[in-house]
Structures are given as C-alpha cells and as structure tokens.
Design a protein around this motif. Sequence first.
Motif, short mmCIF file in Angstrom:
data_model
loop_
_atom_site.label_atom_id
_atom_site.label_comp_id
_atom_site.label_asym_id
_atom_site.label_seq_id
_atom_site.Cartn_x
_atom_site.Cartn_y
_atom_site.Cartn_z
N ASP A 1 0.83 -1.22 0.00
CA ASP A 1 0.00 0.00 0.00
C ASP A 1 0.86 1.26 0.00
O ASP A 1 0.53 2.24 -0.69
N GLU A 2 1.94 1.27 0.76
CA GLU A 2 2.82 2.44 0.79
C GLU A 2 3.47 2.65 -0.58
O GLU A 2 3.56 3.78 -1.07
N ALA B 1 2.25 1.60 -3.47
CA ALA B 1 1.19 2.03 -4.39
C ALA B 1 0.92 3.52 -4.24
O ALA B 1 0.70 4.22 -5.23
N GLU B 2 0.96 4.02 -3.03
CA GLU B 2 0.76 5.46 -2.78
C GLU B 2 1.86 6.29 -3.44
O GLU B 2 1.61 7.34 -4.00
N ILE B 3 3.09 5.82 -3.37
CA ILE B 3 4.20 6.52 -4.01
C ILE B 3 3.96 6.62 -5.51
O ILE B 3 4.10 7.69 -6.11
N ALA C 1 1.14 6.47 -7.04
CA ALA C 1 -0.06 7.26 -7.31
C ALA C 1 0.27 8.73 -7.51
O ALA C 1 -0.49 9.46 -8.16
N HIS C 2 1.41 9.17 -6.98
CA HIS C 2 1.80 10.58 -7.08
C HIS C 2 3.03 10.78 -7.95
O HIS C 2 3.67 11.83 -7.88
#
Length: 124
Positions: free
Chosen positions: A16-17, A19-21, A23-24
Amino acid sequence: MPYAAITYRVKPGHEDEIAEIFAHFTRVDTPDYQGEDGAGRLLGTGVFIKDDVMVRVIHYEGDFAAIGRHMATQKGVHILEEKLQPYLAEERDTSSPAGFAAYFRNATMRSIAQLSVDSHPAQA
C-alpha cells in the motif's frame, strides 16, 4: 512495438505504501527520446506488485537502452526513487545517470515471448 520488464525487490508488507508513491508519480516531461539508432518513444508503462517483487512493464519504440538514459534525466523519476528507497530489499545507487542506467540494465528481465494481435496468424 516491444515490451520490457524491470524488476524491483521490495520489503514485503509495504504494498500500500508503494502504491501510494506511484499514485503521485510525476510523469516524464516527454515520451520521446533519442537513441543511438534514432528516435524512440515510450508508449506506456504498468507497475505490478506482489509480496516482495515489483515489476515495471514498459511498452516502447526504438532503442531500449536509451530509455534508461532518458529516465535518468527526469526529476520525477529521481523523486520516486528517493521515496522508494526505504521499501527496497536491495540497495542501489540511482542518483547519477550512470548509476541509474546500470540498475536499469541489470534489472531488466529476459523476454521469452511477446505476442500481439498484429502478429496473430489470423491477421495474415
């Protein structure tokens, strides 16, 4: 139009971490690049993760080695690499264009099959 895949060994449990990276992620300033054998173009990318393996699939035209040199000059790529560092299972130096190109070259997976509708026998 070929595909290539780049592997990353990551620490499991951080999907998840990571994936967040992504995403931006700031995309490259241009998909067009210059290779030794002429112009090339990034057509698309996809990033996949499972447990301790992340794979970036790159769809491109032109000289694949030139993509590593092109990506090494992109600010967004360096920001992404810096943010990924804590989640990588294997350290690597991507801070310089030479270091980035070396990692890119060494992490490329061997292609054993690439099929497309253009090469399907029914298209002949």
